[in-house]
Design an enzyme around this catalytic site. Structure first.
Site, short mmCIF file in Angstrom:
data_model
loop_
_atom_site.label_atom_id
_atom_site.label_comp_id
_atom_site.label_asym_id
_atom_site.label_seq_id
_atom_site.Cartn_x
_atom_site.Cartn_y
_atom_site.Cartn_z
N GLU A 76 0.84 -1.21 0.00
CA GLU A 76 0.00 0.00 0.00
C GLU A 76 0.87 1.25 0.00
O GLU A 76 2.07 1.22 0.24
CB GLU A 76 -0.89 0.03 1.25
CG GLU A 76 -2.35 -0.35 1.02
CD GLU A 76 -3.14 0.72 0.27
OE1 GLU A 76 -2.55 1.73 -0.15
OE2 GLU A 76 -4.35 0.53 0.12
N ARG A 122 -7.34 -0.09 13.12
CA ARG A 122 -5.96 0.19 12.75
C ARG A 122 -5.90 1.37 11.79
O ARG A 122 -6.88 1.74 11.16
CB ARG A 122 -5.31 -1.03 12.07
CG ARG A 122 -5.92 -1.41 10.72
CD ARG A 122 -5.04 -2.40 9.99
NE ARG A 122 -5.64 -2.92 8.76
CZ ARG A 122 -5.58 -2.31 7.57
NH1 ARG A 122 -5.00 -1.12 7.48
NH2 ARG A 122 -6.11 -2.86 6.50
N ASN A 181 -4.93 3.12 8.31
CA ASN A 181 -4.93 2.68 6.91
C ASN A 181 -4.20 3.75 6.08
O ASN A 181 -3.18 4.29 6.50
CB ASN A 181 -6.35 2.42 6.43
CG ASN A 181 -6.40 1.46 5.24
OD1 ASN A 181 -5.69 0.47 5.21
ND2 ASN A 181 -7.24 1.76 4.26
N ASN A 238 -9.56 5.40 2.74
CA ASN A 238 -8.53 5.05 1.77
C ASN A 238 -7.97 6.28 1.07
O ASN A 238 -7.57 7.23 1.72
CB ASN A 238 -9.06 3.99 0.78
CG ASN A 238 -8.41 2.64 1.03
OD1 ASN A 238 -7.21 2.54 1.24
ND2 ASN A 238 -9.22 1.60 1.02
N ASP A 272 -9.66 2.12 -4.21
CA ASP A 272 -8.73 2.00 -3.09
C ASP A 272 -7.90 3.28 -3.00
O ASP A 272 -8.43 4.33 -2.69
CB ASP A 272 -7.88 0.74 -3.29
CG ASP A 272 -7.21 0.27 -2.02
OD1 ASP A 272 -6.88 1.10 -1.16
OD2 ASP A 272 -6.97 -0.95 -1.89
#
Length: 281
Positions: A16, A96, A98, A144, A192
């Site tokens: 990512e 968490r 991101n 995202n 995303d």
């Protein structure tokens, strides 16, 4: 346009957050579930890997050197001597960090999500270099891609489960006027990560869609890059002239991943990116 190439062959569980670090001439990205921060210098081929003690959603360069990390329990700082300290700790069980992005003013916009992706379990927050935190969006589900127009007056944002790319008016660290730039069809996967190019167009990685799309500032789909992986996660322009599009990918959840799932891809000469600011902290 050139076809994709394999920049770094790898098997990241959840690659990512590619970010071009102009000061160091390298690309930074993370493997969230592998708890690793990767760097790659395309001129020399030199790579580094640093393990983190928590799942790491994003890593961005800092103006004074080192990195800012969006971790499971909050946002922390890696200093140039590799020492670690928390900037803003906010541990929430089952949640968490991101994706994250640095705004034109040097603030960090850090997203969160629940591990079980429960609706409304995440947030998007803004952190200044001094560590002052304010919640920008709450609730969201899977926070995202976040990015800004070349003039900084628009902010683009993706909450993946909404299957939209949204756009806001942006001024002085605040956003307003949320509206849809582009809706993603169900058979095209989930939006995303994103990046914005020098023409103000928005490039979106499609999880389970095997592609990156480019939308004009008016929301018109004008380019599709088909990829050899099912789960591209995010994209960013890099290289000395910011013309190469780097794309992170994931293997997690795939029973039969492709040989390139988890690798870092690059499309040379894909477009022209915008120089990204470093975090002010």
């Amino acid at each position: 346009m050139s076809a994709y190439e394999i920049a770094v062959r790898g098997e990241a569980e959840l690659g990512e957050g590619p970010t071009w670090d102009a000061a160091a001439g390298r690309l930074i990205w993370v493997d969230i579930l592998g708890s690793r921060v990767h760097t790659y210098d395309p001129r020399t081929g030199v790579r580094t890997v640093r393990r983190t003690e928590q799942h790491v959603g994003a890593a961005k360069p800092r103006a004074g050197g080192g990195l800012v990390l969006n971790l499971r329990d909050g946002v922390g700082l890696l200093d140039p001597d590799d020492s670690f300290r928390w900037l803003h700790r906010e541990a929430v069980p089952g949640r968490r960090g991101n994706d994250a992005a640095v705004a034109p003013d040097g603030s960090l916009w850090a997203g969160t999500m629940r591990y079980d992706e429960a609706p409304g379990g995440g947030t998007l927050s803004r952190l200044t270099g001094e560590g002052r935190q304010s919640v920008v969006l709450d609730p969201v589900t899977v926070s995202n891609g976040t990015g800004w127009s070349p003039d900084g007056r628009l902010m683009y944002y993706i909450d993946s489960h909404a299957r939209r790319v949204d756009v806001f008016d942006h001024a002085d660290g605040r956003v307003s006027g949320r509206r849809t730039l582009a809706a993603i069809e169900e058979d095209a996967g989930f939006p995303d990560g994103l990046t914005v190019d020098a023409e103000g167009c928005v490039w979106v990685a499609l999880w389970d869609g095997g592609a990156v799309r480019r939308y004009t500032p008016d929301g018109v789909l004008d380019r599709v890059l088909a990829l050899p992986v099912r789960r591209p996660t995010a994209c960013a322009f890099g290289g000395a002239d910011l013309t190469d599009l780097y794309i992170t990918t994931a293997r997690t959840g795939l029973t039969a991943p492709s040989p390139f799932s988890g690798s870092l891809l690059v499309v040379p000469g894909a477009g022209k990116g915008i120089a990204q600011p470093a975090f002010a902290g």
